[in-house]
Design a protein around this motif. Sequence first.
Motif, short mmCIF file in Angstrom:
data_model
loop_
_atom_site.label_atom_id
_atom_site.label_comp_id
_atom_site.label_asym_id
_atom_site.label_seq_id
_atom_site.Cartn_x
_atom_site.Cartn_y
_atom_site.Cartn_z
N LEU A 41 1.11 -0.99 -0.14
CA LEU A 41 -0.21 -0.17 -0.28
C LEU A 41 1.18 1.05 -0.16
N ALA A 42 0.02 1.97 -0.42
CA ALA A 42 0.40 3.77 -0.19
C ALA A 42 -0.01 4.70 0.62
N PHE A 43 0.17 5.11 2.06
CA PHE A 43 0.45 5.69 3.11
C PHE A 43 1.20 7.47 2.52
N PHE A 44 -0.16 7.83 2.89
CA PHE A 44 -0.14 9.39 2.40
C PHE A 44 -0.42 10.17 3.60
N ASN A 45 0.42 10.98 4.05
CA ASN A 45 0.26 12.05 5.32
C ASN A 45 -1.32 12.91 3.91
N ALA A 46 -2.14 12.51 4.94
CA ALA A 46 -3.77 13.44 4.01
C ALA A 46 -3.63 14.22 4.96
N SER A 47 -2.56 15.17 5.15
CA SER A 47 -3.20 16.35 5.43
C SER A 47 -2.35 17.47 4.07
#
Length: 174
Positions: A41-47
């Motif tokens: 998976l790719a995990f983004f800093n959603a901010s």
Amino acid sequence: MAEFELDTHPGRRLHLLLFVDVTNSRGLVQAMQAGTLVPELAFFNASLVPDTFPVLAAAHKAVLSQTRGSLVTRTLHSELIYNYSGSKHITEALRRSGINESSTYVLVAHFDGTPDELEATRALVQGREISLQELLERADHPLILKHYKITPAELEISSLADAITCRIAARDAI
């Protein structure tokens, strides 16, 4: 959760899931670093993500690099984070646009996920899933402006998402 077809790559799609109140970022980061994350998976800093459009632009670039055999990073999913960041420095890109051990607001991206993989993703992330519609209102606008060096004059003629997308598209030419 939303599913996006990557029109330029028939049969390829990207799933996006948005989570708040994530409590296991430390474990997710450790699994990514160890290469034991299943599914990948790719995990983004959603901010730093005000809209899905720039993520899709980065996804198109990542899949194109994979198709050409020219990934800059080790995996398709890390290539997605790298492309989104706008930086040419891999470590800086992953550190800035990806999650860290204290992240609680996380956008998860998965290429070509099966229903079982998407359920595994939901089980993996210990947080509350929310609608992608909340991206713009929860985005850290001052941080995005600083990170991408977006000027007020640019925002007079363009949206925040468009400004980020232009930087993603132009990074390799600059």
